[in-house]
Design a protein around this motif. Structure first.
Motif, mmCIF file in Angstrom:
data_model
loop_
_atom_site.group_PDB
_atom_site.id
_atom_site.type_symbol
_atom_site.label_atom_id
_atom_site.label_comp_id
_atom_site.label_asym_id
_atom_site.label_seq_id
_atom_site.Cartn_x
_atom_site.Cartn_y
_atom_site.Cartn_z
ATOM 1 N N HIS A 11 0.817 -1.222 0.000
ATOM 2 C CA HIS A 11 0.000 0.000 0.000
ATOM 3 C C HIS A 11 0.850 1.271 0.000
ATOM 4 O O HIS A 11 0.558 2.225 0.716
ATOM 5 N N GLY A 12 1.920 1.254 -0.795
ATOM 6 C CA GLY A 12 2.762 2.440 -0.927
ATOM 7 C C GLY A 12 3.810 2.591 0.158
ATOM 8 O O GLY A 12 4.596 3.537 0.142
ATOM 9 N N PHE A 13 3.871 1.663 1.091
ATOM 10 C CA PHE A 13 4.834 1.725 2.190
ATOM 11 C C PHE A 13 6.132 1.035 1.774
ATOM 12 O O PHE A 13 6.105 -0.025 1.158
ATOM 13 N N TRP A 14 7.250 1.636 2.113
ATOM 14 C CA TRP A 14 8.564 1.034 1.884
ATOM 15 C C TRP A 14 9.282 0.902 3.221
ATOM 16 O O TRP A 14 9.224 1.800 4.056
ATOM 17 N N THR A 37 4.416 3.693 -7.567
ATOM 18 C CA THR A 37 5.581 3.270 -8.343
ATOM 19 C C THR A 37 6.870 3.389 -7.540
ATOM 20 O O THR A 37 7.864 2.757 -7.888
ATOM 21 N N PHE A 38 6.871 4.156 -6.467
ATOM 22 C CA PHE A 38 8.045 4.276 -5.604
ATOM 23 C C PHE A 38 8.465 2.894 -5.087
ATOM 24 O O PHE A 38 9.653 2.562 -5.076
ATOM 25 N N VAL A 39 7.500 2.069 -4.675
ATOM 26 C CA VAL A 39 7.800 0.731 -4.168
ATOM 27 C C VAL A 39 8.423 -0.121 -5.273
ATOM 28 O O VAL A 39 9.428 -0.812 -5.046
ATOM 29 N N ILE A 40 7.868 -0.063 -6.471
ATOM 30 C CA ILE A 40 8.432 -0.805 -7.608
ATOM 31 C C ILE A 40 9.860 -0.340 -7.881
ATOM 32 O O ILE A 40 10.772 -1.152 -8.055
ATOM 33 N N ASP A 41 10.066 0.967 -7.902
ATOM 34 C CA ASP A 41 11.394 1.520 -8.176
ATOM 35 C C ASP A 41 12.410 1.090 -7.125
ATOM 36 O O ASP A 41 13.562 0.760 -7.453
ATOM 37 N N LYS A 42 12.011 1.082 -5.859
ATOM 38 C CA LYS A 42 12.925 0.679 -4.785
ATOM 39 C C LYS A 42 13.285 -0.804 -4.912
ATOM 40 O O LYS A 42 14.453 -1.166 -4.760
ATOM 41 N N ILE A 43 12.293 -1.644 -5.182
ATOM 42 C CA ILE A 43 12.585 -3.070 -5.365
ATOM 43 C C ILE A 43 13.553 -3.260 -6.520
ATOM 44 O O ILE A 43 14.564 -3.960 -6.403
ATOM 45 N N GLN A 63 -3.611 3.203 -12.518
ATOM 46 C CA GLN A 63 -3.099 2.961 -13.865
ATOM 47 C C GLN A 63 -1.574 2.987 -13.917
ATOM 48 O O GLN A 63 -0.975 2.235 -14.674
ATOM 49 N N ASP A 64 -0.935 3.819 -13.086
ATOM 50 C CA ASP A 64 0.525 3.887 -13.091
ATOM 51 C C ASP A 64 1.165 2.557 -12.696
ATOM 52 O O ASP A 64 2.216 2.181 -13.212
ATOM 53 N N ILE A 65 0.507 1.819 -11.808
ATOM 54 C CA ILE A 65 0.986 0.488 -11.418
ATOM 55 C C ILE A 65 0.565 -0.550 -12.460
ATOM 56 O O ILE A 65 1.343 -1.420 -12.844
ATOM 57 N N ARG A 66 -0.656 -0.439 -12.942
ATOM 58 C CA ARG A 66 -1.189 -1.444 -13.857
ATOM 59 C C ARG A 66 -0.443 -1.501 -15.186
ATOM 60 O O ARG A 66 -0.366 -2.560 -15.805
ATOM 61 N N ILE A 67 0.137 -0.394 -15.635
ATOM 62 C CA ILE A 67 0.893 -0.437 -16.892
ATOM 63 C C ILE A 67 2.267 -1.088 -16.704
ATOM 64 O O ILE A 67 2.881 -1.496 -17.676
ATOM 65 N N GLN A 68 2.719 -1.232 -15.456
ATOM 66 C CA GLN A 68 4.014 -1.856 -15.179
ATOM 67 C C GLN A 68 3.896 -3.303 -14.707
ATOM 68 O O GLN A 68 4.909 -3.997 -14.583
ATOM 69 N N THR A 69 2.678 -3.748 -14.407
ATOM 70 C CA THR A 69 2.468 -5.083 -13.844
ATOM 71 C C THR A 69 1.365 -5.788 -14.622
ATOM 72 O O THR A 69 0.863 -5.270 -15.612
ATOM 73 N N LYS A 70 0.965 -6.945 -14.136
ATOM 74 C CA LYS A 70 -0.106 -7.707 -14.772
ATOM 75 C C LYS A 70 -1.185 -8.026 -13.748
ATOM 76 O O LYS A 70 -0.943 -7.971 -12.541
ATOM 77 N N GLU A 71 -2.353 -8.415 -14.224
ATOM 78 C CA GLU A 71 -3.435 -8.821 -13.329
ATOM 79 C C GLU A 71 -3.080 -10.129 -12.624
ATOM 80 O O GLU A 71 -3.393 -10.334 -11.458
ATOM 81 N N TYR A 72 -2.453 -11.031 -13.352
ATOM 82 C CA TYR A 72 -1.969 -12.282 -12.784
ATOM 83 C C TYR A 72 -0.754 -12.710 -13.588
ATOM 84 O O TYR A 72 -0.524 -12.242 -14.703
ATOM 85 N N GLN A 73 0.037 -13.588 -13.001
ATOM 86 C CA GLN A 73 1.188 -14.149 -13.699
ATOM 87 C C GLN A 73 1.199 -15.659 -13.507
ATOM 88 O O GLN A 73 0.925 -16.144 -12.412
#
Length: 168
Positions: A11-14, A37-43, A63-73
């Protein structure tokens, strides 16, 4: 053998305490509700070069997260098939989409988040491990933040370590 650091519901926490697990891992999996996206960038910043970071979006992700990830993998690791989704439904009472994905892909491991409740349990009827790492973030009703560190070795998942932090 692959070492996995698994978290969900940040939930946006790092937390910098995650860095040592990311640096030890061969892959980082995030089961949704990333938050920003901060969490994605830090990882990605602390991940090894060419490391696979497998992330799905959750119900709070924009949408900023959804364009970088998928609904499922769905993917293979070692000799196991893994399905990661955010909302799977309760253990062995999966929602219709998860049931369909299980029937289609026959995963050995189902990873999900959403409930904020850590659970690792074998689902005999679907012949898969149900793994929910709980919530690594501070938002929600959980009292302790949790994540998992484990190994996938050929056809086995092993050496589970439940990682806990104060919710402060």
């Amino acid at each position: 053998m692959q070492k996995i650091f698994l978290l969900s519901d940040t939930h946006g926490f790092w937390d910098d305490a995650w860095i040592k697990y990311i640096e030890q891992a061969d892959e980082v999996w995030h089961a949704g509700d990333i938050g920003n996206t901060f969490v994605i960038d830090k990882i990605n910043n602390y991940a090894k070069e060419k490391m696979k970071n497998r992330m799905v979006y959750g119900n709070i992700d924009g949408q900023d997260i959804r364009i970088q990830t998928k609904e499922y993998q769905v993917f293979q690791i070692e000799k196991l098939t893994v399905l990661i989704t955010h909302i799977a439904g309760g253990f062995s009472k999966y929602n219709s989409q998860t049931k369909r994905l299980i029937q289609l892909h026959h995963p050995n491991i189902l990873v999900c988040g959403h409930s904020h409740i850590l659970k690792i349990k074998y689902d005999e009827s679907n012949k898969l491990w149900y793994i929910n790492p709980g919530a690594a973030g501070t938002y929600g009703l959980h009292y302790v933040r949790t994540a998992l560190f484990f190994e996938v070795n050929n056809e086995k998942i092993q050496n589970f370590k439940i990682v806990e932090w104060s919710k402060k």
